[in-house]
Design a protein around this motif. Structure first.
Motif, PDB file in Angstrom:
ATOM      1  N   VAL A 174       0.821  -1.210   0.000  1.00 16.06           N
ATOM      2  CA  VAL A 174       0.000   0.000   0.000  1.00 16.06           C
ATOM      3  C   VAL A 174       0.858   1.264   0.000  1.00 16.06           C
ATOM      4  O   VAL A 174       0.710   2.127  -0.873  1.00 16.06           O
ATOM      5  N   ILE A 175       1.763   1.398   0.965  1.00 14.65           N
ATOM      6  CA  ILE A 175       2.561   2.617   1.059  1.00 14.65           C
ATOM      7  C   ILE A 175       3.475   2.786  -0.155  1.00 14.65           C
ATOM      8  O   ILE A 175       3.543   3.880  -0.733  1.00 14.65           O
ATOM      9  N   PRO A 176       4.213   1.732  -0.599  1.00 16.83           N
ATOM     10  CA  PRO A 176       5.014   1.899  -1.821  1.00 16.83           C
ATOM     11  C   PRO A 176       4.170   2.297  -3.033  1.00 16.83           C
ATOM     12  O   PRO A 176       4.593   3.134  -3.842  1.00 16.83           O
ATOM     13  N   ALA A 177       2.973   1.728  -3.159  1.00 17.08           N
ATOM     14  CA  ALA A 177       2.112   2.085  -4.289  1.00 17.08           C
ATOM     15  C   ALA A 177       1.682   3.546  -4.201  1.00 17.08           C
ATOM     16  O   ALA A 177       1.641   4.260  -5.211  1.00 17.08           O
ATOM     17  N   GLU A 178       1.373   4.017  -3.003  1.00 15.31           N
ATOM     18  CA  GLU A 178       1.008   5.424  -2.827  1.00 15.31           C
ATOM     19  C   GLU A 178       2.173   6.336  -3.193  1.00 15.31           C
ATOM     20  O   GLU A 178       1.988   7.393  -3.805  1.00 15.31           O
ATOM     21  N   ASN A 179       3.392   5.948  -2.820  1.00 17.73           N
ATOM     22  CA  ASN A 179       4.568   6.749  -3.166  1.00 17.73           C
ATOM     23  C   ASN A 179       4.758   6.829  -4.679  1.00 17.73           C
ATOM     24  O   ASN A 179       5.134   7.875  -5.217  1.00 17.73           O
ATOM     25  N   ILE A 180       4.498   5.722  -5.372  1.00 16.33           N
ATOM     26  CA  ILE A 180       4.619   5.720  -6.829  1.00 16.33           C
ATOM     27  C   ILE A 180       3.562   6.623  -7.455  1.00 16.33           C
ATOM     28  O   ILE A 180       3.849   7.397  -8.382  1.00 16.33           O
ATOM     29  N   VAL A 181       2.325   6.538  -6.977  1.00 15.45           N
ATOM     30  CA  VAL A 181       1.260   7.396  -7.503  1.00 15.45           C
ATOM     31  C   VAL A 181       1.635   8.860  -7.342  1.00 15.45           C
ATOM     32  O   VAL A 181       1.483   9.680  -8.263  1.00 15.45           O
ATOM     33  N   ALA A 182       2.155   9.232  -6.159  1.00 14.27           N
ATOM     34  CA  ALA A 182       2.538  10.617  -5.913  1.00 14.27           C
ATOM     35  C   ALA A 182       3.685  11.052  -6.818  1.00 14.27           C
ATOM     36  O   ALA A 182       3.680  12.161  -7.363  1.00 14.27           O
ATOM     37  N   ALA A 183       4.680  10.168  -7.013  1.00 12.14           N
ATOM     38  CA  ALA A 183       5.857  10.524  -7.807  1.00 12.14           C
ATOM     39  C   ALA A 183       5.522  10.702  -9.279  1.00 12.14           C
ATOM     40  O   ALA A 183       6.105  11.558  -9.955  1.00 12.14           O
ATOM     41  N   PHE A 184       4.570   9.914  -9.803  1.00 16.92           N
ATOM     42  CA  PHE A 184       4.309   9.918 -11.232  1.00 16.92           C
ATOM     43  C   PHE A 184       3.065  10.710 -11.624  1.00 16.92           C
ATOM     44  O   PHE A 184       2.660  10.669 -12.780  1.00 16.92           O
ATOM     45  N   GLN A 185       2.454  11.429 -10.683  1.00 16.41           N
ATOM     46  CA  GLN A 185       1.258  12.187 -11.049  1.00 16.41           C
ATOM     47  C   GLN A 185       1.614  13.246 -12.094  1.00 16.41           C
ATOM     48  O   GLN A 185       2.632  13.921 -12.020  1.00 16.41           O
ATOM     49  N   GLY A 186       0.785  13.376 -13.119  1.00 12.11           N
ATOM     50  CA  GLY A 186       1.027  14.321 -14.189  1.00 12.11           C
ATOM     51  C   GLY A 186       2.017  13.860 -15.228  1.00 12.11           C
ATOM     52  O   GLY A 186       2.368  14.635 -16.122  1.00 12.11           O
ATOM     53  N   CYS A 187       2.480  12.616 -15.149  1.00 11.34           N
ATOM     54  CA  CYS A 187       3.454  12.118 -16.111  1.00 11.34           C
ATOM     55  C   CYS A 187       2.758  11.433 -17.288  1.00 11.34           C
ATOM     56  O   CYS A 187       1.650  10.911 -17.154  1.00 11.34           O
ATOM     57  N   ARG A 188       3.442  11.413 -18.420  1.00  9.53           N
ATOM     58  CA  ARG A 188       2.863  10.826 -19.628  1.00  9.53           C
ATOM     59  C   ARG A 188       3.072   9.322 -19.694  1.00  9.53           C
ATOM     60  O   ARG A 188       2.467   8.651 -20.516  1.00  9.53           O
ATOM     61  N   GLY A 189       3.928   8.805 -18.871  1.00  7.40           N
ATOM     62  CA  GLY A 189       4.173   7.372 -18.885  1.00  7.40           C
ATOM     63  C   GLY A 189       3.109   6.607 -18.134  1.00  7.40           C
ATOM     64  O   GLY A 189       2.182   7.169 -17.561  1.00  7.40           O
ATOM     65  N   THR A 190       3.242   5.311 -18.134  1.00  4.76           N
ATOM     66  CA  THR A 190       2.262   4.435 -17.499  1.00  4.76           C
ATOM     67  C   THR A 190       2.953   3.521 -16.507  1.00  4.76           C
ATOM     68  O   THR A 190       3.995   2.957 -16.801  1.00  4.76           O
ATOM     69  N   ALA A 200      -4.865   3.243  -4.706  1.00 13.32           N
ATOM     70  CA  ALA A 200      -3.816   3.920  -3.941  1.00 13.32           C
ATOM     71  C   ALA A 200      -3.925   5.434  -4.127  1.00 13.32           C
ATOM     72  O   ALA A 200      -3.970   5.923  -5.250  1.00 13.32           O
ATOM     73  N   LEU A 201      -3.970   6.160  -3.005  1.00 12.86           N
ATOM     74  CA  LEU A 201      -4.121   7.620  -3.029  1.00 12.86           C
ATOM     75  C   LEU A 201      -5.309   8.067  -3.872  1.00 12.86           C
ATOM     76  O   LEU A 201      -5.250   9.088  -4.552  1.00 12.86           O
ATOM     77  N   GLU A 202      -6.388   7.309  -3.859  1.00 16.37           N
ATOM     78  CA  GLU A 202      -7.633   7.571  -4.582  1.00 16.37           C
ATOM     79  C   GLU A 202      -7.456   7.455  -6.087  1.00 16.37           C
ATOM     80  O   GLU A 202      -8.220   6.761  -6.762  1.00 16.37           O
ATOM     81  N   GLN A 203      -6.447   8.122  -6.659  1.00 22.11           N
ATOM     82  CA  GLN A 203      -6.233   8.071  -8.104  1.00 22.11           C
ATOM     83  C   GLN A 203      -5.824   6.685  -8.561  1.00 22.11           C
ATOM     84  O   GLN A 203      -6.249   6.213  -9.612  1.00 22.11           O
ATOM     85  N   GLY A 204      -4.987   6.013  -7.792  1.00 25.64           N
ATOM     86  CA  GLY A 204      -4.537   4.676  -8.131  1.00 25.64           C
ATOM     87  C   GLY A 204      -3.465   4.660  -9.205  1.00 25.64           C
ATOM     88  O   GLY A 204      -3.191   5.658  -9.877  1.00 25.64           O
ATOM     89  N   LEU A 205      -2.829   3.514  -9.354  1.00 25.82           N
ATOM     90  CA  LEU A 205      -1.888   3.324 -10.456  1.00 25.82           C
ATOM     91  C   LEU A 205      -2.648   3.272 -11.783  1.00 25.82           C
ATOM     92  O   LEU A 205      -3.878   3.153 -11.809  1.00 25.82           O
ATOM     93  N   ASP A 206      -1.909   3.343 -12.881  1.00 23.33           N
ATOM     94  CA  ASP A 206      -2.548   3.394 -14.194  1.00 23.33           C
ATOM     95  C   ASP A 206      -3.250   2.092 -14.572  1.00 23.33           C
ATOM     96  O   ASP A 206      -4.114   2.079 -15.439  1.00 23.33           O
ATOM     97  N   GLY A 207      -2.851   1.014 -13.945  1.00 29.94           N
ATOM     98  CA  GLY A 207      -3.470  -0.265 -14.239  1.00 29.94           C
ATOM     99  C   GLY A 207      -2.771  -1.369 -13.491  1.00 29.94           C
ATOM    100  O   GLY A 207      -1.901  -1.121 -12.645  1.00 29.94           O
ATOM    101  N   VAL A 208      -3.162  -2.587 -13.780  1.00 28.33           N
ATOM    102  CA  VAL A 208      -2.588  -3.741 -13.099  1.00 28.33           C
ATOM    103  C   VAL A 208      -2.245  -4.836 -14.098  1.00 28.33           C
ATOM    104  O   VAL A 208      -2.816  -4.915 -15.189  1.00 28.33           O
ATOM    105  N   VAL A 209      -1.302  -5.655 -13.689  1.00 26.52           N
ATOM    106  CA  VAL A 209      -0.948  -6.869 -14.393  1.00 26.52           C
ATOM    107  C   VAL A 209      -1.527  -8.013 -13.564  1.00 26.52           C
ATOM    108  O   VAL A 209      -1.069  -8.273 -12.472  1.00 26.52           O
TER     109      VAL A 209
END
Length: 404
Positions: free
Chosen positions: A150-166, A183-192
């Motif tokens: 959970v916490i690592p995923a939230e950190n990734i969401v925060a770091a990559f917000q506004g980025c063009r990558g996935t 994660a952080l409401e917005q969540g990651l771009d997707g899942v595998v």
């Protein structure tokens, strides 16, 4: 359909999905060293000057189970990751799928174009290596290890917000997938989704349906109040949600499933009582309430952890979790309304209190979003949801029914 050479980057940026090989396969040992390879390959994201438009979450599936493949394709997920090109070609000959292939820490499409890299994260140091900068545009699939997700995923969401990558995360079941997507409401771009159980495909699709990712609208119509009567005491249900509601939002409730009134939340300020934007004073225990999946439930059946549909004045809806239900004996008002055709009558009982209101169709300069039941009169117009009347365990069915 395979990702072409000319559109590989665009495809990868808009809908990256991938998966990892099973722990016993040789390539997996390469993935374990992906943090160092990520440094050497200069694999990073390029930040965008402006936040991109909201995209639908994407799901790619890693499996060797044909039933899982069939279930995924039937639900609209057609991108699969393979460790063997032979298996990918075999499946592609029997189903219209988009095969991707894993080779060490990299993922390639059918034309041998690299579309992603895999990064294993099991420590804060490895997490720091997965950061966006302006070197080159590639996509990252993260395999969270070490017990923390959970916490690592939230950190990734925060770091990559506004980025063009996935950025996607490897999920071994539907519950893990939900953690990453929220994660952080917005969540990651997707899942595998790396599974061999068809139930996880079904559960994840059901999750997306319930969360209304498409942000669809429910058609609401105007109905004219034809009766307002004080009737006496009854056991009414207050539904307290785990989410805040805004003006114009509420729950669809009715005595008959064929016509559900939009009952406003207690988010509006009053002189005598503080607003409770998490609450809908919904009606008596026998009333229907709309829940996910096109179903209804009795208000008396709701309890902590169940889900209901919150709808706004324009029909936009979202799924929310019930935090608490309060059933108390209170004085009730009977409200009846007719649709504009005059062919059907709808009914609802509500507590006789100034904080209980029905959503109106009015907006704009009037600023009125709801009419308190204590001010409701014959001729007022409110919003209702018309639907099929016959129900069996909350599911709409086609059969003869009379409700009055």
């Amino acid at each position: 359909m395979a990702v072409s050479s000319s559109s590989a980057s665009a495809k990868a940026l808009s809908c990256l999905h991938a998966s990892l090989l099973a722990p016993e396969t040789p390539q997996r040992t390469v993935v374990a060293a992906s943090a160092s390879l990520l440094r050497r390959a200069s694999v990073r994201m390029r930040a965008s000057a402006a936040a991109p438009a909201e995209l639908k979450k994407t799901v790619w599936v890693w499996t060797e189970n044909r039933q899982v493949m069939t279930a995924a394709v039937e639900r609209g997920w057609s991108t699969f990751l393979f460790g063997s090109k032979d298996l990918g070609k075999d499946w592609s000959s029997t189903a219209r799928i988009n095969p991707l292939f894993i080779d060490g820490p990299n993922i390639f499409d059918g034309e041998n174009q690299k579309v992603a890299v895999i990064s294993q994260v099991s420590s804060p140091r490895e997490l720091e290596l997965v950061q966006p900068d302006s070197v080159e545009a590639v996509n990252v699939v993260i395999d969270f290890r070490g017990g923390w997700q959970v916490i690592p995923a939230e950190n990734i969401v925060a770091a990559f917000q506004g980025c063009r990558g996935t950025v996607l995360a490897v999920s071994t079941n539907s519950n893990e997938a939900q953690v990453f997507l929220e994660a952080l409401e917005q969540g990651l771009d997707g899942v595998v989704l790396k599974v061999d159980d068809m139930d996880d495909i079904i559960k994840l699709k059901d999750y997306f349906d319930r969360r209304n990712e498409a942000k669809s609208q429910l058609p609401l119509t105007k109905a004219t109040i034809s009766k307002v009567d004080v009737v006496g005491m009854g056991d009414r249900v207050c539904v307290d949600l785990c989410s805040i509601m805004r003006p114009g939002e509420g729950l669809l409730v009715g005595s008959y499933a064929r016509g559900m009134f939009l009952v406003h939340s207690e988010c509006l300020e009053t002189n005598y009582i503080a607003s409770r934007p998490f609450r809908v004073n919904a009606g008596p225990v026998h009333a229907y309430v709309t829940v996910p999946g096109g179903k209804t439930s009795y208000l008396s059946e709701l309890r902590s952890g169940k889900e209901v549909i919150v709808v706004d004045q324009h029909g936009l809806w979202r799924t929310v979790v019930v935090g608490r239900v309060k059933i108390e004996s209170r004085p009730l008002i009977l409200v009846e309304a007719k649709d504009n055709s005059g062919d059907d009558t709808y009914s609802i009982f509500l507590q006789n209190a100034e904080t209980v209101a029905l959503v109106t169709h009015e907006s704009g300069s009037s600023g009125r979003t709801a009419i308190p039941v204590t001010s409701l009169k014959v001729g007022d117009e409110v919003l209702v949801r018309k639907q099929g009347g016959a129900r069996h365990t909350g599911i709409e069915i086609q059969e003869f029914i009379v409700e009055k």
